[in-house]
Design a protein around this motif. Structure first.
Motif, PDB file in Angstrom:
ATOM      1  N   THR A  97      37.663  11.625  18.236  1.00  0.00           N
ATOM      2  CA  THR A  97      38.899  12.238  17.744  1.00  0.00           C
ATOM      3  C   THR A  97      39.063  13.658  18.293  1.00  0.00           C
ATOM      4  OG1 THR A  97      37.860  13.205  15.778  1.00  0.00           O
ATOM      5  CG2 THR A  97      38.655  10.922  15.602  1.00  0.00           C
ATOM      6  N   GLY A  99      39.571  16.168  16.462  1.00  0.00           N
ATOM      7  CA  GLY A  99      38.797  17.015  15.567  1.00  0.00           C
ATOM      8  C   GLY A  99      37.343  17.123  15.989  1.00  0.00           C
ATOM      9  N   GLU A 100      36.758  16.006  16.408  1.00  0.00           N
ATOM     10  CA  GLU A 100      35.372  16.029  16.880  1.00  0.00           C
ATOM     11  C   GLU A 100      35.252  16.839  18.167  1.00  0.00           C
ATOM     12  OE1 GLU A 100      33.201  11.912  15.658  1.00  0.00           O
ATOM     13  OE2 GLU A 100      34.979  11.697  16.932  1.00  0.00           O
ATOM     14  N   SER A 103      35.377  20.503  17.430  1.00  0.00           N
ATOM     15  CA  SER A 103      34.638  20.915  16.226  1.00  0.00           C
ATOM     16  C   SER A 103      33.766  22.148  16.460  1.00  0.00           C
ATOM     17  CB  SER A 103      33.775  19.752  15.722  1.00  0.00           C
ATOM     18  OG  SER A 103      32.864  19.325  16.728  1.00  0.00           O
ATOM     19  N   ALA A 104      33.279  22.336  17.681  1.00  0.00           N
ATOM     20  CA  ALA A 104      32.410  23.488  17.974  1.00  0.00           C
ATOM     21  C   ALA A 104      33.257  24.640  18.501  1.00  0.00           C
ATOM     22  CB  ALA A 104      31.339  23.092  18.983  1.00  0.00           C
ATOM     23  N   LYS A 105      33.873  25.354  17.589  1.00  0.00           N
ATOM     24  CA  LYS A 105      34.762  26.451  17.999  1.00  0.00           C
ATOM     25  C   LYS A 105      33.998  27.710  18.384  1.00  0.00           C
ATOM     26  CE  LYS A 105      38.908  24.911  15.578  1.00  0.00           C
ATOM     27  NZ  LYS A 105      38.463  23.518  15.564  1.00  0.00           N
ATOM     28  N   SER A 119      40.497  22.468  24.171  1.00  0.00           N
ATOM     29  CA  SER A 119      39.821  21.176  24.255  1.00  0.00           C
ATOM     30  C   SER A 119      40.857  20.076  24.423  1.00  0.00           C
ATOM     31  CB  SER A 119      38.982  20.930  22.998  1.00  0.00           C
ATOM     32  OG  SER A 119      38.231  19.739  23.123  1.00  0.00           O
ATOM     33  N   SER A 149      36.312  20.415  27.439  1.00  0.00           N
ATOM     34  CA  SER A 149      36.469  21.646  26.666  1.00  0.00           C
ATOM     35  C   SER A 149      36.098  22.836  27.535  1.00  0.00           C
ATOM     36  CB  SER A 149      35.576  21.626  25.422  1.00  0.00           C
ATOM     37  OG  SER A 149      35.888  20.524  24.591  1.00  0.00           O
ATOM     38  N   PHE A 248      28.383  16.767  17.485  1.00  0.00           N
ATOM     39  CA  PHE A 248      29.092  15.706  16.756  1.00  0.00           C
ATOM     40  C   PHE A 248      28.569  14.316  17.116  1.00  0.00           C
ATOM     41  CE2 PHE A 248      31.615  15.808  20.657  1.00  0.00           C
ATOM     42  CZ  PHE A 248      31.985  14.481  20.859  1.00  0.00           C
ATOM     43  N   GLN A 263      30.088  11.765  10.958  1.00  0.00           N
ATOM     44  CA  GLN A 263      31.230  12.679  11.001  1.00  0.00           C
ATOM     45  C   GLN A 263      32.363  12.170  10.127  1.00  0.00           C
ATOM     46  OE1 GLN A 263      31.554  15.662  12.936  1.00  0.00           O
ATOM     47  NE2 GLN A 263      29.349  15.437  12.890  1.00  0.00           N
TER      48      GLN A 263
END
Length: 263
Positions: A97, A99-100, A103-105, A119, A149, A248, A263
């Motif tokens: 997804t 979101g996944e 997820s590592a911002k 991303s 990303s 993730f 997740q």
């Protein structure tokens, strides 16, 4: 008496011009087939319409060139140790997804800290890569998604690219990792271009690829702006930080093995 005739009269000249311009019909002389004339006209109109359409939709400009950069140094890891539970997509069929992928911002390790600039997740594996051989193997071995990303260090000195390639199984991952070896010339993943982030791939860079079950995880790092005053050890340290974006996938592993909520 011989009567004189006016051979230079306007009537004679007119008759002469008619004879010269319109040759007399002769037996066997054929006129063009009207159907052929209509067909040629239609083809010409179609060509004109196509040219106009290209100019309208592209503005008459060439398509942007693909960044065909490759890393200066590349190290693949074919092992896949610890990810046997998701060595095949059948055990982990849920698509990655947005979101996944994002997820590592923030990533931090040692002296390095990075922020996610952008991303992207795409189901069109060809659009995120270049090279006919690589693209052929992505299709052959069941690529369904590519995550790209872009990261920038807090001090603006380093930039990193993080890729996840969702393949059908570990065998496909290992083939892609072989394709990415510089000497094959098979192609590479295209760096994600982000506004206000230095162009990627022009300087000394290093990439590290690992087998995470049916996922190929690739980190690719360099000094911002292509600065060549760097060492391989420095880029290894930076790469380990960027690899943290793959966390993730451990959640997916836990879910498949029944050891965690995932997740």
């Amino acid at each position: 008496m011989i009567e004189a005739s006016d051979t230079g009269s306007s009537q004679a000249a007119e008759e002469g011009r008619k004879r010269d311009f319109w040759p007399a019909d002769k037996p066997g002389r054929k006129l063009p087939n009207p159907k052929l004339l209509y067909g040629a006209s239609a083809a010409l109109v179609a060509v004109i319409v196509a040219v106009v359409a290209v100019l309208v939709f592209t503005g008459g400009e060439d398509a942007p060139a693909v960044n065909k950069a490759v890393p200066t140094a590349y190290t693949p890891d074919f092992n896949g140790e610890g990810f046997a539970e998701i060595a095949d997509r059948s055990a982990d069929g849920r698509a990655i997804t947005e979101g996944e992928a994002a997820s590592a911002k923030e990533l931090k390790g040692g002296a390095y800290s990075f922020t996610l600039a952008e991303s992207e997740v795409t189901g069109d594996c060809k659009s995120a890569t270049w090279g006919a051989r690589l693209q052929g193997d992505l299709a052959k071995f069941g690529c369904s998604q590519i995550v790209r990303s872009a990261y920038v260090s807090h001090d603006k000195k380093h930039v990193g690219q993080f890729f996840v390639i969702n393949m059908k199984d570990m065998q496909g991952v290992q083939q892609i990792l072989r394709d990415l070896q510089r000497e094959t010339g098979a192609g590479w993943v295209t760096p994600l271009k982000v506004p206000d982030v230095p162009a990627f791939g022009s300087g000394f860079s290093a990439a590290y690829a690992k087998t995470y079950g049916h996922y190929a995880v690739i980190t690719w790092v360099e000094r911002a702006g292509g600065d060549k005053s760097t060492t391989l050890n420095e880029l290894i340290d930076v790469s380990l930080v960027i690899e943290g974006a793959a966390d993730f996938l451990y959640g997916r592993l836990d879910l498949a093995s029944g050891t965690g909520a995932g997740q």
